[in-house]
Design a protein around this motif. Sequence first.
Motif, short mmCIF file in Angstrom:
data_model
loop_
_atom_site.label_atom_id
_atom_site.label_comp_id
_atom_site.label_asym_id
_atom_site.label_seq_id
_atom_site.Cartn_x
_atom_site.Cartn_y
_atom_site.Cartn_z
N LYS A 337 -10.30 27.53 18.89
CA LYS A 337 -10.33 28.93 19.82
C LYS A 337 -8.37 28.19 20.24
O LYS A 337 -7.71 29.42 20.24
N ASP A 340 -6.26 29.17 17.51
CA ASP A 340 -6.41 30.40 16.95
C ASP A 340 -4.76 31.29 17.98
O ASP A 340 -3.52 31.92 17.61
N LYS A 344 -1.04 33.04 17.15
CA LYS A 344 -0.87 33.83 17.68
C LYS A 344 0.90 34.12 18.39
O LYS A 344 0.93 35.12 18.38
#
Length: 348
Positions: A337, A340, A344
């Motif tokens: 996570k 990610d 982004k």
Amino acid sequence: MNHTARHAGLALLRQHALIAGEPILANGAGIAVDDPATGEVIGHVPDLGAAETERAIAAAAEAFKTWSRSDPHERAAFLRKWAALIDDNVEGLGALMALENGKPFDEAKGEVTYANGFLKWFAGQAERLIGETQDSPLGHLILTYREAVGPCALITPWNFPAAMLTRKLGPAFAAGCTAVVKPASQTPFTAIALAELAYQAGLPKGALSIVTGDAATIGKVLTDSPLIRKLSFTGSTGVGRKLAEQCAPTLKRVSMELGGAAPLIVFADADLDLAIAETIKGKFRNSGQTCVCPNRVYVERSVAETYAEKLAAEVAKIVVGNAFEDRVKVGPLIEDKAIDKVEKHVAA
């Protein structure tokens, strides 16, 4: 690769939770904890729920009756003995933290030493729990004194698994409080190892439990319980807000250390070499995963290009890798996570 240090960490790894000192074994099931550098599962902790949390709360409430009335000098002596045991195990505790958190071994050892400073400080404070007296305008004598709040619920994060634990437990034990701890599921083994050393130092078993499992389930039991009189939480603003709301019906005292939004500002008259060194020190600590890491950098336009070029050159020199490899300064991100989220940001 420092295999000796790694083995020292594994020697302190215990695959159980602790309810009033009683080990609740994972038996190879429950919550898997991995080395974020390799993805290798290093162990499991049990996935406990409401019933086990209630047991821990009941034990804390029972132990509070005597622990809160104990001699403060005895509590101070316990904290000093616990600190001495941690000093004896800095290498192993640092290695255990590096295994489950991923931060470089030297950085992890530094955290253990930093964490232990809280226990040493609050050992002294335990001996200075003094009240005050003052005269009132009406001619009355006003007396104030200090007493333990009660059993405490302590919820700790994964980025500082030792320091955030001792910073909460040190003052709690010094004051005479007992505690139920919910460590982050990514890094429970450091908390468990520290608890085992606390028992070894003479802490009454009921005064401390380490409960592992689903955060929402355990958190709800802790906040709902009228026996828990204070909650201390370090983590995100959203979760902190929810916990505070859940504590309101029972009027618990709360201490919240929540997410920050730290800017770093560089003016044109700054020493750029110093500014770049401080930027790297702040931003890349624990792979940028702390609440005080700069989230953004504002640089005065006239020096922005020079700053960016120098910063890029210095960042390129940083050695990234496994916590136990030589010269590594930056370890992995804690989980997928986190990766990610970074991707982004880069893509935005």
